[in-house]
Every structure is written in C-alpha cells, then in structure tokens.
Motif scaffolding. Structure first.
Motif, mmCIF file in Angstrom:
data_model
loop_
_atom_site.group_PDB
_atom_site.id
_atom_site.type_symbol
_atom_site.label_atom_id
_atom_site.label_comp_id
_atom_site.label_asym_id
_atom_site.label_seq_id
_atom_site.Cartn_x
_atom_site.Cartn_y
_atom_site.Cartn_z
ATOM 1 N N THR A 251 -1.775 24.714 -0.929
ATOM 2 C CA THR A 251 -0.552 23.920 -1.016
ATOM 3 C C THR A 251 -0.459 23.060 0.236
ATOM 4 O OG1 THR A 251 0.751 25.579 0.149
ATOM 5 C CG2 THR A 251 0.682 25.768 -2.255
ATOM 6 N N CYS B 116 -4.355 23.793 -9.793
ATOM 7 C CA CYS B 116 -3.055 23.240 -10.161
ATOM 8 C C CYS B 116 -2.909 23.245 -11.680
ATOM 9 C CB CYS B 116 -2.899 21.820 -9.619
ATOM 10 S SG CYS B 116 -1.344 21.043 -10.110
ATOM 11 N N TYR C 36 -0.445 22.145 -13.499
ATOM 12 C CA TYR C 36 0.106 20.896 -14.030
ATOM 13 C C TYR C 36 -1.009 19.862 -14.206
ATOM 14 C CZ TYR C 36 4.257 23.201 -12.208
ATOM 15 O OH TYR C 36 5.222 24.125 -11.919
ATOM 16 N N ILE D 166 0.480 18.741 -4.270
ATOM 17 C CA ILE D 166 1.902 18.619 -4.604
ATOM 18 C C ILE D 166 2.233 19.573 -5.748
ATOM 19 C CG2 ILE D 166 3.682 17.106 -5.576
ATOM 20 C CD1 ILE D 166 2.279 14.775 -4.060
ATOM 21 N N GLY D 167 1.403 19.589 -6.786
ATOM 22 C CA GLY D 167 1.633 20.481 -7.920
ATOM 23 C C GLY D 167 1.647 21.945 -7.512
ATOM 24 N N THR E 261 2.340 23.095 -4.561
ATOM 25 C CA THR E 261 3.529 23.341 -3.737
ATOM 26 C C THR E 261 4.756 23.503 -4.636
ATOM 27 O OG1 THR E 261 2.533 22.060 -1.939
ATOM 28 C CG2 THR E 261 4.904 22.488 -1.790
ATOM 29 N N LEU E 262 4.833 22.707 -5.689
ATOM 30 C CA LEU E 262 5.913 22.864 -6.668
ATOM 31 C C LEU E 262 5.836 24.247 -7.309
ATOM 32 C CD1 LEU E 262 8.288 21.835 -8.344
ATOM 33 C CD2 LEU E 262 6.617 20.785 -9.899
ATOM 34 N N ASP E 263 4.644 24.669 -7.648
ATOM 35 C CA ASP E 263 4.456 26.004 -8.229
ATOM 36 C C ASP E 263 4.907 27.101 -7.254
ATOM 37 O OD1 ASP E 263 3.785 26.479 -10.826
ATOM 38 O OD2 ASP E 263 1.666 26.863 -10.434
ATOM 39 N N LEU F 89 7.234 26.809 -5.033
ATOM 40 C CA LEU F 89 8.694 26.769 -5.029
ATOM 41 C C LEU F 89 9.254 27.463 -6.267
ATOM 42 C CD1 LEU F 89 11.305 25.767 -3.672
ATOM 43 C CD2 LEU F 89 11.006 23.612 -4.931
ATOM 44 N N GLU G 26 8.363 24.119 1.401
ATOM 45 C CA GLU G 26 8.202 23.794 -0.015
ATOM 46 C C GLU G 26 9.203 22.723 -0.436
ATOM 47 O OE1 GLU G 26 6.863 28.385 -1.010
ATOM 48 O OE2 GLU G 26 8.792 27.646 -1.748
ATOM 49 N N ILE H 290 8.356 18.787 -1.655
ATOM 50 C CA ILE H 290 8.780 18.298 -2.967
ATOM 51 C C ILE H 290 9.785 17.160 -2.824
ATOM 52 C CG2 ILE H 290 9.902 18.939 -5.146
ATOM 53 C CD1 ILE H 290 6.942 20.002 -4.616
#
Length: 191
Positions: free
Chosen positions: A3, A51, A53, A137-138, A140-142, A144, A161, A165
């Motif tokens: 991440t 990732c 996503y 980014i994906g 890091t979103l995960d 979060l 996080e 985002i």
C-alpha cells in the motif's frame, strides 16, 4: 499487499506524470504497445500487487480486447508464459518491476531496451509506473475498508489510509482532466 504508507508517496508518484505530461501521450501513441498488450502489463502488475479492484477491472477489459480469460487469470497468478514472444520481455519486466516496488534492477532495464528499443522501453516503464500507482491506491483503499470491518492492517494507520484516499480523490482526481489536456496539448503551460 503493498500500500501507500502515506500521501507523500502518492504525491511523489503523481508528480512524475504532472511534470512530464507528454509521457502519457507518448506511451499511448506507441504502436508496439497495443491496448491488449497494455492490459496484459496491468494484469501482471496487479497479480504481484494483489489489488482486487484492478484485477477485476483489467480482467474484464482484457477479455473485451480479445485476451482469453485463461490468459488473464494466468497473468494474475504470476504465470507469464502465455504472452507472445514480442510481449514476454515486457511481461517479465513488469513482474520484476512490481516485485521490486518500482525500483527495477538496471540489468533488467538494459534487457528491456535490448528487447525493444529506448522509446518502447521508456513507454513500458511509464505504463508500469501508472499501473503501480493505481494498484497501490486500490490496496490502500482495501486497507481502509478492512480497518472499518475490524481487521486493520498492521502496516498502515487510519490517518495514513485516509490521507492517501483523500489525496487521490480530492487532490489528484480533479487534476486528471488537466493532466490529460496537458498531455494532448504539450505547449499548454501552467504557471
């Protein structure tokens, strides 16, 4: 999964494209990197970075571009033998690039240049920088989302996080149309 550790890392990665917007137009104009080949590069990076996503989106897009589903899934598993002879050096390089956090060994870079040419090697690396940024980014979103579900990542903090985002959504997101315009109109100067 890797991440962004903080928003500064994301900003630094975005800065490369912001300061050199023509890189985006150059890599899209390179006829050696077809849309299907670009998707294979994305799948290779997503396979290493994990990732979900990016994996789902690019598997679907690759299939629409004629990449067999079995090959897309193979790339996500790290099996790059399914690529063509022309694609293989870049796919091996993409895997190495992602495994080494965007810091490829110089011998690998030389091999990439020898396999293609200076321009195509530079364009492949630019594609990988862009894909790697999206994957981080994906992920890091995960992280979060996992934190919100009670399973926080031991490698990140809520503050970082959210910082990443929010920077992606409200700092970089609004700049993307300007970046695309600058890539298409290289003489457009922003002061």
């Amino acid at each position: 999964r890797s991440t962004y550790r903080n928003s500064r890392e994301l900003i630094e990665d975005f800065r490369f494209f912001w300061e050199q917007p023509t890189v985006l137009a150059d890599m899209r104009a390179n006829s050696r990197i077809t849309p299907a080949f670009g998707e294979k590069l994305m799948l290779t990076v997503s396979g290493v970075r994990g990732c979900r996503y990016c994996s789902g989106l690019h598997s679907h897009t690759a299939e629409l571009l004629g990449v067999p589903q079995a090959e897309a899934h193979s790339l996500l598993r790290g099996e790059i033998a399914g690529g063509t002879v022309e694609e293989a050096p870049a796919l091996f390089f993409a895997q190495h690039y992602a495994e080494n956090d965007g810091k490829p060994d110089q011998d690998m870079v030389r091999t990439l240049v020898q396999s293609y040419d200076e321009r195509t090697a530079a364009d492949v690396i630019s594609y990988l920088r862009l894909f790697d940024m999206a994957n981080l980014i994906g992920n890091t979103l995960d992280a979060l989302v996992s934190r919100a579900l009670g399973k926080p990542s031991p490698d990140t903090t809520l503050k970082d996080e959210l910082g990443v985002i929010l920077t992606a959504l409200f700092g970089i997101g609004p700049l993307l149309p300007v970046l695309v315009m600058r890539a298409k109109l290289p003489n457009l100067a922003l002061e």
